[in-house]
Design a protein around this motif. Structure first.
Motif, short mmCIF file in Angstrom:
data_model
loop_
_atom_site.label_atom_id
_atom_site.label_comp_id
_atom_site.label_asym_id
_atom_site.label_seq_id
_atom_site.Cartn_x
_atom_site.Cartn_y
_atom_site.Cartn_z
N LEU A 1 0.82 -1.20 0.00
CA LEU A 1 0.00 0.00 0.00
C LEU A 1 0.87 1.26 0.00
O LEU A 1 1.96 1.27 0.58
N SER A 2 0.36 2.31 -0.60
CA SER A 2 1.04 3.61 -0.53
C SER A 2 0.76 4.25 0.82
O SER A 2 -0.25 3.93 1.48
N PHE A 3 1.61 5.16 1.22
CA PHE A 3 1.38 5.82 2.52
C PHE A 3 0.09 6.63 2.49
O PHE A 3 -0.62 6.72 3.51
N GLU A 4 -0.26 7.21 1.33
CA GLU A 4 -1.48 8.00 1.24
C GLU A 4 -2.72 7.15 1.53
O GLU A 4 -3.63 7.59 2.25
N ILE A 5 -2.75 5.94 1.00
CA ILE A 5 -3.88 5.04 1.26
C ILE A 5 -3.89 4.61 2.72
O ILE A 5 -4.94 4.56 3.37
N VAL A 6 -2.72 4.29 3.26
CA VAL A 6 -2.62 3.88 4.66
C VAL A 6 -3.07 5.02 5.58
O VAL A 6 -3.82 4.81 6.54
N ASP A 7 -2.62 6.23 5.28
CA ASP A 7 -2.97 7.38 6.11
C ASP A 7 -4.48 7.62 6.09
O ASP A 7 -5.10 7.89 7.12
N TYR A 8 -5.08 7.48 4.91
CA TYR A 8 -6.53 7.65 4.81
C TYR A 8 -7.25 6.57 5.63
O TYR A 8 -8.20 6.86 6.36
N THR A 9 -6.79 5.33 5.50
CA THR A 9 -7.40 4.23 6.23
C THR A 9 -7.30 4.45 7.73
O THR A 9 -8.25 4.18 8.49
N GLN A 10 -6.16 4.93 8.18
CA GLN A 10 -5.97 5.18 9.61
C GLN A 10 -6.94 6.24 10.12
O GLN A 10 -7.41 6.16 11.26
N ASN A 11 -7.25 7.23 9.30
CA ASN A 11 -8.19 8.27 9.71
C ASN A 11 -9.61 7.73 9.79
O ASN A 11 -10.34 8.01 10.74
N VAL A 12 -10.00 6.92 8.81
CA VAL A 12 -11.34 6.36 8.78
C VAL A 12 -11.54 5.36 9.92
O VAL A 12 -12.61 5.30 10.54
N CYS A 13 -10.51 4.60 10.22
CA CYS A 13 -10.61 3.49 11.17
C CYS A 13 -9.87 3.75 12.48
O CYS A 13 -9.49 2.81 13.18
#
Length: 381
Positions: free
Chosen positions: A334-346
């Motif tokens: 995963l890219s950091f951008e996707i990981v960062d978004y996921t961390q915010n949602v979850c």
């Protein structure tokens, strides 16, 4: 008993004078439900039960309910559809716990003739359905029965023989990714006719997302575009990720609050803990359930937790892999951008389950930096 109906639904193609009824032996049977979500390691954990010589295991029996009642639906948020699905699912689970596999026939299409079918979903994933008395192609001590070999060599499934196999065993284990929250199962947990224990399997949502992107390529096409280009598509469907984290949060919050109706019935298990130490975690799970550690299970663990990347890639629904490396392999995908978004949602559920956030691309790719807190979720005894 076999025709009991939940408050939320009507029976489907079934009347109370159809099929035999079975006596229930409360002192003998233990019913185990592995409650999970798609791509959370549930196939792997399910196999820990499947290999046990005294377990009758079924892989996703609720698949047939979903495809019959709500085609093309996955984790519907429509209240009416969800009530219908849950009501029918609870009725089926109750019947399966009583070894009434004839109830399942109503949902199999085309409907079995003379209690015989070759359309049971993933029949080959159940060792009990690939060995005597159901099938004579493999011996009962066979440790590694390939799913495809079972389907080829065992021919059609005789439901009556499957019922016999179920009734011979002390434990019935059912795996499902089609019940959103543990609260949906309260009526079954409190049913005095059952001895139901729930293993709730969770996984880092970032790992779930990565696995779904690889497995369900069409459904997650826009996520894959985001990963490849670094630009988030404007029409990206975010509901899939939000549903996973909302269901996890609601379900885990219920389980960890230790309501009286779950006393002695509930254990929370992180997939990463099983992957890192499969033998010890399996011992812990079996101890909670009052099960012995069958040597077939030990052999299977040793053979299936050191698999090659090539073999794992060929079988996306398989269980042969380097389990420890696989648990956090999403960090390299995963890219950091996707990981960062996921961390915010979850964010809430990540914190609740002991998964650490990363703050940079460097932290993400640094595999020596563990993202899993050492945390023990003590079973509610």
């Amino acid at each position: 008993m076999n025709c009991s109906v939940g408050a939320d639904t009507e029976p489907f193609d079934r009347t109370c004078d159809e099929g035999p009824s079975f006596p229930y032996n409360a002192s003998r049977k233990t019913h185990i439900l592995i409650l999970a979500t798609t791509r959370s390691g549930s196939s792997f954990v399910g196999q820990l039960f499947n290999q046990h010589s005294d377990v009758f295991y079924l892989f996703e029996p609720l698949y047939h309910v979903q495809t019959t009642l709500v085609p093309r639906l996955s984790h519907s948020r429509n209240v009416a559809e969800r009530r219908v699905m849950l009501g029918a699912s609870r009725d089926l689970l109750r019947s399966l716990c009583d070894c009434d596999l004839y109830f399942l026939e109503s949902y199999i299409k085309p409907q079995p003739v003379n209690h015989t079918t070759d359309k049971l979903f993933r029949r080959g994933a159940s060792k009990a359905l690939c060995s005597p008395p159901v099938c004579d192609a493999f011996g009962p001590a066979e440790v590694n029965i390939e799913e495809g070999d079972c389907v080829k060599k065992c021919a059609s499934l005789n439901m009556t023989l499957a019922v016999d196999s179920c009734r011979e065993r002390r434990y019935i284990a059912l795996k499902t990714v089609r019940v959103p929250e543990i609260g949906d199962l309260r009526v079954l947990v409190e049913d005095p006719r059952l001895n139901l224990k729930i293993i709730q399997l969770v996984r880092d949502p970032r790992g779930i997302l990565s696995s779904r992107m690889e497995t369900f390529r069409d459904a997650f096409r826009l996520w894959r575009i985001w990963r490849a280009t670094g630009r988030k598509p404007y029409n990206l469907d975010l509901s899939q990720l939000k549903v996973v984290c909302e269901d996890f949060l609601n379900s885990v919050s219920t389980g960890l609050s230790r309501p009286h109706w779950l006393k002695g019935k509930y254990m929370l298990v992180r997939y990463e803990d099983v992957a890192r130490n499969p033998l010890q975690k399996t011992k812990d799970i079996f101890e909670f359930l009052g099960m012995s550690l069958d040597q077939n299970v030990v052999k299977w663990i040793k053979r299936n937790t050191r698999g090659s990347k090539e073999l794992s890639a060929k079988h996306k629904y398989g269980t042969v892999r380097d389990s420890a490396a696989n648990a956090e392999s999403w960090r390299l995908k995963l890219s950091f951008e996707i990981v960062d978004y996921t961390q915010n949602v979850c964010q809430q559920v990540l914190h609740q389950l002991g998964y650490k956030a990363v703050n940079s691309s460097e932290e993400l790719k640094n595999m020596s930096l563990t993202l899993i807190e050492d945390r023990t979720f003590v079973p509610f005894l």
